[in-house]
Write a protein that holds these residues in place. Structure first.
Motif, mmCIF file in Angstrom:
data_model
loop_
_atom_site.group_PDB
_atom_site.id
_atom_site.type_symbol
_atom_site.label_atom_id
_atom_site.label_comp_id
_atom_site.label_asym_id
_atom_site.label_seq_id
_atom_site.Cartn_x
_atom_site.Cartn_y
_atom_site.Cartn_z
ATOM 1 N N VAL A 89 2.315 14.721 12.585
ATOM 2 C CA VAL A 89 0.651 12.817 12.417
ATOM 3 C C VAL A 89 -1.096 14.005 11.153
ATOM 4 N N LEU A 90 -1.206 13.814 10.226
ATOM 5 C CA LEU A 90 -2.359 13.927 9.806
ATOM 6 C C LEU A 90 -3.489 13.024 9.936
ATOM 7 N N ARG A 91 -2.904 11.339 10.258
ATOM 8 C CA ARG A 91 -3.867 10.367 10.619
ATOM 9 C C ARG A 91 -3.353 10.184 11.365
ATOM 10 N N ARG A 92 -4.231 8.975 12.583
ATOM 11 C CA ARG A 92 -3.389 8.096 13.472
ATOM 12 C C ARG A 92 -4.394 6.523 12.392
ATOM 13 N N GLY A 93 -3.624 5.281 12.309
ATOM 14 C CA GLY A 93 -4.005 4.997 11.735
ATOM 15 C C GLY A 93 -3.949 2.997 12.905
ATOM 16 N N HIS A 94 -5.683 2.506 12.554
ATOM 17 C CA HIS A 94 -5.687 1.374 13.495
ATOM 18 C C HIS A 94 -5.412 -0.094 12.220
ATOM 19 N N VAL A 95 -4.178 -1.139 13.079
ATOM 20 C CA VAL A 95 -3.881 -1.639 12.527
ATOM 21 C C VAL A 95 -2.742 -2.024 13.618
ATOM 22 N N ARG A 96 -2.620 -4.536 12.894
ATOM 23 C CA ARG A 96 -2.383 -4.875 13.937
ATOM 24 C C ARG A 96 -0.905 -5.555 13.904
ATOM 25 N N ARG A 97 -0.501 -4.545 13.231
ATOM 26 C CA ARG A 97 1.231 -5.024 11.892
ATOM 27 C C ARG A 97 2.361 -3.857 12.604
ATOM 28 N N ALA A 98 3.724 -3.887 13.504
ATOM 29 C CA ALA A 98 4.747 -3.461 13.563
ATOM 30 C C ALA A 98 5.062 -2.617 12.763
ATOM 31 N N ARG A 99 4.733 -3.290 10.995
ATOM 32 C CA ARG A 99 5.854 -3.521 10.326
ATOM 33 C C ARG A 99 4.591 -3.576 8.791
ATOM 34 N N LEU A 100 4.382 -2.789 8.365
ATOM 35 C CA LEU A 100 3.034 -2.660 6.672
ATOM 36 C C LEU A 100 4.247 -2.775 5.850
ATOM 37 N N PHE A 101 5.501 -4.203 5.588
ATOM 38 C CA PHE A 101 5.580 -4.041 4.460
ATOM 39 C C PHE A 101 4.517 -5.024 3.583
ATOM 40 N N TYR A 102 3.805 -5.181 3.825
ATOM 41 C CA TYR A 102 2.467 -5.481 2.789
ATOM 42 C C TYR A 102 1.691 -4.514 2.037
ATOM 43 N N LEU A 103 1.918 -3.366 2.591
ATOM 44 C CA LEU A 103 0.931 -2.592 1.176
ATOM 45 C C LEU A 103 2.357 -2.612 0.437
ATOM 46 N N ARG A 104 3.433 -2.954 0.218
ATOM 47 C CA ARG A 104 4.106 -2.802 -1.146
ATOM 48 C C ARG A 104 3.257 -3.612 -2.272
ATOM 49 N N GLN A 105 2.437 -4.935 -1.415
ATOM 50 C CA GLN A 105 2.261 -5.564 -2.255
ATOM 51 C C GLN A 105 -0.132 -4.967 -3.096
ATOM 52 N N ARG A 106 0.326 -4.212 -2.663
ATOM 53 C CA ARG A 106 -1.671 -3.279 -2.364
ATOM 54 C C ARG A 106 -0.898 -2.424 -2.990
ATOM 55 N N ARG A 107 -2.704 -1.839 -4.274
ATOM 56 C CA ARG A 107 -2.842 -1.255 -4.480
ATOM 57 C C ARG A 107 -4.119 -0.563 -4.600
ATOM 58 N N GLY A 108 -4.570 1.013 -5.064
ATOM 59 C CA GLY A 108 -6.117 1.520 -4.910
ATOM 60 C C GLY A 108 -6.515 0.639 -3.403
ATOM 61 N N LYS A 109 -7.318 0.905 -3.303
ATOM 62 C CA LYS A 109 -8.430 0.547 -2.231
ATOM 63 C C LYS A 109 -7.991 -0.291 -1.025
ATOM 64 N N ALA A 110 -7.021 -1.533 -1.385
ATOM 65 C CA ALA A 110 -6.411 -2.364 -1.124
ATOM 66 C C ALA A 110 -5.381 -1.928 -0.046
ATOM 67 N N ALA A 111 -5.054 -1.325 -0.416
ATOM 68 C CA ALA A 111 -3.812 -0.041 0.156
ATOM 69 C C ALA A 111 -3.979 1.010 1.664
ATOM 70 N N ARG A 112 -5.799 1.004 1.416
ATOM 71 C CA ARG A 112 -6.268 1.385 2.744
ATOM 72 C C ARG A 112 -6.254 1.176 4.165
ATOM 73 N N ILE A 113 -5.961 1.688 5.144
ATOM 74 C CA ILE A 113 -5.516 1.884 6.449
ATOM 75 C C ILE A 113 -6.850 2.262 7.279
ATOM 76 N N LYS A 114 -7.491 1.741 7.887
ATOM 77 C CA LYS A 114 -8.581 2.361 8.990
ATOM 78 C C LYS A 114 -8.020 3.221 9.745
ATOM 79 N N GLU A 115 -9.296 4.176 10.370
ATOM 80 C CA GLU A 115 -8.472 5.429 10.930
ATOM 81 C C GLU A 115 -9.079 4.629 12.149
ATOM 82 N N LEU A 116 -8.117 5.006 13.583
ATOM 83 C CA LEU A 116 -8.403 4.473 14.498
ATOM 84 C C LEU A 116 -9.345 6.147 15.425
ATOM 85 N N LYS A 117 -9.901 5.343 15.796
ATOM 86 C CA LYS A 117 -11.356 5.888 16.195
ATOM 87 C C LYS A 117 -10.838 6.367 18.146
ATOM 88 N N LYS A 118 -10.695 7.440 18.324
ATOM 89 C CA LYS A 118 -10.397 8.084 19.495
ATOM 90 C C LYS A 118 -11.452 7.994 21.102
#
Length: 118
Positions: A89-118
């Motif tokens: 694991v290189l980075r832990r992402g902070h997401v609110r979904r279990a399936r991130l299929f919406y990333l298929r329609q996103r490009r560039g900056k819109a496809a970024r995932i925030k990093e989980l704060k420890k």
């Protein structure tokens, strides 16, 4: 209820392999053993885990990366596959979904995932 022989076989397969803890949204680096003829080598595949499904020996996960010419490449891997050398694991992402299929329609900056704060 499963057959006791199948349960023993699955427990043996799971018991030998140690898998790091990861979930959807995490950036993973996979070391995959590729066999070409009688030679084998290890190739890395780095991308975002967009889904995990199943349980036990049949559990799989989907990793998506952006390849050459901004083409998305997705691969499905069984967690207990013989061809998977390691999962890191290189980075832990902070997401609110279990399936991130919406990333298929996103490009560039819109496809970024925030990093989980420890």
């Amino acid at each position: 209820m499963k057959n006791k022989y199948i349960e023993q076989f699955e427990a043996k397969q799971i018991g030998e392999k140690k898998v790091s803890d990861f979930r959807a949204g995490d950036t993973l680096k996979l070391a995959i053993r590729i066999k070409e003829g009688d030679k084998s080598r290890i190739q890395n595949f780095e991308g975002v885990c967009i889904a995990r499904r199943g349980n036990g020996v049949g559990e799989t996960f989907i990793v998506r990366k952006i390849g050459a010419n901004n083409i998305g490449v997705e691969r499905i891997f069984p967690i207990y596959s013989e061809s998977l050398e390691s999962i890191s694991v290189l980075r832990r992402g902070h997401v609110r979904r279990a399936r991130l299929f919406y990333l298929r329609q996103r490009r560039g900056k819109a496809a970024r995932i925030k990093e989980l704060k420890k």
